[in-house]
Write an enzyme that holds these catalytic residues in place. Structure first.
Site, PDB file in Angstrom:
ATOM      1  CG  ASP A  70     -10.820 -16.571 -13.448  1.00  0.00           C
ATOM      2  OD1 ASP A  70      -9.978 -16.883 -12.329  1.00  0.00           O
ATOM      3  OD2 ASP A  70     -12.001 -16.571 -12.883  1.00  0.00           O
ATOM      4  CD  GLU A  77      -8.096 -20.949 -12.282  1.00  0.00           C
ATOM      5  OE1 GLU A  77      -8.001 -21.147 -10.999  1.00  0.00           O
ATOM      6  OE2 GLU A  77      -9.032 -20.276 -12.338  1.00  0.00           O
ATOM      7  CG  ASP A 131      -1.130   1.405  -3.840  1.00  0.00           C
ATOM      8  OD1 ASP A 131       0.095   1.293  -4.246  1.00  0.00           O
ATOM      9  OD2 ASP A 131      -1.530   2.103  -2.793  1.00  0.00           O
ATOM     10  CG  ASP A 184      -1.860   1.312   1.586  1.00  0.00           C
ATOM     11  OD1 ASP A 184      -1.980   1.896   0.668  1.00  0.00           O
ATOM     12  OD2 ASP A 184      -2.010   1.435   2.580  1.00  0.00           O
TER      13      ASP A 184
END
Ligand code: GLC
Length: 518
Positions: A206, A261, A34, A26
């Site tokens: 995905d 995947e 981030d 962060d």
């Protein structure tokens, strides 16, 4: 690392590193990682020597499934930054010679995606048929007997707005896209172009085996009731779509990776999604079955043998992965002994195929203990998503001490600064193994042959021309005979002892793994 014709594509020589953006670092003080935090730590990836970074989703998302619920495929969630921050991350990665792989989530959107909002409100409108809607009554029965993949509840939820059931193979907040609709195909292909045009080097796709479905959505066979589609669904429609996706990627200059995947249980079905030389589909697919093996020589020996046999027969290139954001970290799964995590590093990086390192495994991290009141993921995957500790201070290189999840254990010692400063640390072991793969063609691309050994040892020979390397892993907590062909110990990567110490030529110490030159 070249795309010259005739040369192997970059990913066959690469070590890839997975970053879960919310957990990496962060810089804003929000308590969540981030994109600027990733850019700030690219030098750590260079120090390790990895070649590619795979970023888990950073798209706008209500975060019901950690970002795998996308509400806009062509932007950055404000919590992570903006497109300019992404472009900067990409440019800084490329400047260091790092490839960037982004996550593409094509099977489902968030229920907050404008497409779904339009679909539920306006059945006859432009998005009316973009999802799977079925008639019925809110009391049931459900349109079929499928179960979703995360909590094993039904894949159907009732939508009061449209007055129909909709399909979701994951959380109810993730409605499945209807890929049989050409408008969905076009829109999703455009999302690939969006990131390809920005210069990304590929996609981790995905649950890609789910995008093509039997249009009848039939009940699963009685033998498979209770098993989710993500491990069952193997359809010609998916293969056709993958061929088109591959053609799209191949139309771009440079080698753009299609990494799938395919969370199916048998290697044959996974391999099927690579297509054929005449009709190629994915370049690489995750080989998950070995990730489910316990820390035991037998299953690993058999898993390696099967991968070699099946991938060899298909002329395909394997992948290896021990940890990711969906499963307890392997040090935790294997019981917590750091010696095992060290041996596992040699296992992962010594095999034939592209290895994937999950951020933090190079620190030997354990899963965080996440108290009930701090849980984020309904399916209980928070422990492996704990923030990465960058230094030993109370905020560990983040802005705050209290972040979206608690720290993992042992952060005073198991953090990047402390470990990179200690030549005997597991982080150095990862670095040395990665360097060794680069220095030895045998390790990078050579053949693999399993050796006859003690039952608690798995050992293999890697050969590329004159370069011959033997890797041996002792899975037992007691000494075991070393494979006799292991001649000159490349001592810097022995997992016990420090650099330059000689271990016994004839014996592997408890949980020792070593790499030797023959
Ligand atoms: C994949 C992701 C997982 C996610 C699921 C649904 O398995 O790795 O985190 O929950 O797909 O998108």
């Amino acid at each position: 690392m070249s795309s010259d014709p005739g040369e192997r594509p970059w990913w066959t020589a690469a070590v890839a590193y997975q970053v879960y953006p919310r957990s990496f670092c962060d810089t804003s003080g929000s308590g969540e990682g981030d994109l600027a935090g990733i850019t700030a730590h690219l030098d750590h990836l260079s120090w390790l020597g990895v070649d590619a970074v795979w970023l888990s989703p950073f798209y706008p998302s209500p975060m019901r499934d950690g970002g795998y619920d996308v509400s806009d495929y062509c932007d950055v969630d404000p919590r992570y930054g903006d497109l300019a921050a992404f472009d900067h991350l990409l440019a800084e990665s490329h400047r260091r010679g790092l490839k960037v792989i982004v996550d593409w989530v094509p099977n489902h959107t968030s229920d907050q995606h404008p497409w779904f909002q339009s679909s539920r409100r306006d059945p006859d409108g432009p998005h009316g048929d973009w999802y799977f809607w079925r008639d019925g009554t809110p009391d049931g029965p459900m349109p079929n007997n499928w179960v979703e993949s995360l909590t094993f509840g039904p894949t159907w939820s009732w939508d009061d707005v449209r007055g129909q059931w909709y399909l979701h193979n994951f959380y109810p907040s993730q409605p499945d896209l209807n890929w049989s609709n050409p408008a969905v195909q076009d829109a999703m292909f455009d999302t690939l172009r969006f990131w390809l045009d920005r210069g990304v080097d590929g996609f981790r796709m995905d649950v890609i085996n789910l995008i093509g479905k039997d249009p009848a959505l039939p009940d699963v066979d009685p033998d498979y009731v209770g098993l989710p589609q993500v491990i069952l669904n193997d359809r010609p429609e998916t293969h056709e779509l993958l061929r088109r996706i591959r053609t799209l990627l191949d139309s771009y200059p440079g080698d753009r990776l299609a990494l799938g995947e395919v969370a199916m249980l048998d290697i044959g079905s996974i391999l099927g999604h690579l297509g054929t030389p005449q009709a190629p589909e994915l370049h690489l697919a995750f080989n998950f079955p070995p990730m489910r093996h316990p820390w035991a020589a037998g299953p690993w020996r058999e898993g390696i043998a099967q991968t070699e046999r099946d991938y060899g027969a298909a002329g395909a290139w394997p992948t290896w992965v021990l940890s990711n954001h969906d499963i307890a970290r392997h040090r935790t799964r294997y019981g917590g002994d750091e010696r095992i995590a060290r041996a596992a590093a040699v296992l992962l990086l010594g095999l034939r195929g592209t290895p994937f390192v999950y951020a933090g495994e190079e620190l030997g991290l354990l899963d965080a203990e996440v108290p009930e009141d701090r849980r984020d993921d309904l399916a209980g995957r928070d422990g492996c998503r704990a923030p990465i500790p960058w230094d030993p201070t109370p905020t560990h290189g983040w802005v705050r001490d209290d972040n979206w999840l608690p720290w993992p254990p042992e952060t005073v010692t198991h953090n990047v600064t402390t470990m990179t400063g200690d030549a005997g640390s597991i982080a150095h072991l990862y670095r040395e193994m990665i360097a060794l793969r680069k220095a030895h063609p045998a390790l990078k691309s050579g053949s693999l042959e399993l050796l006859d050994t003690d039952p608690d040892v798995v050992a293999w020979r890697r050969v590329d021309g004159d370069d011959v390397v033997v890797v041996a892993v002792n899975f037992a907590d007691s000494p075991r005979p070393a494979p006799t062909s292991a001649a000159t110990l490349l001592s810097s990567v022995a997992t016990i002892g420090s650099r330059g110490e000689t271990a016994s030529e004839t014996e592997l110490a408890p949980y020792e793994a070593r790499v030797s030159e023959v």
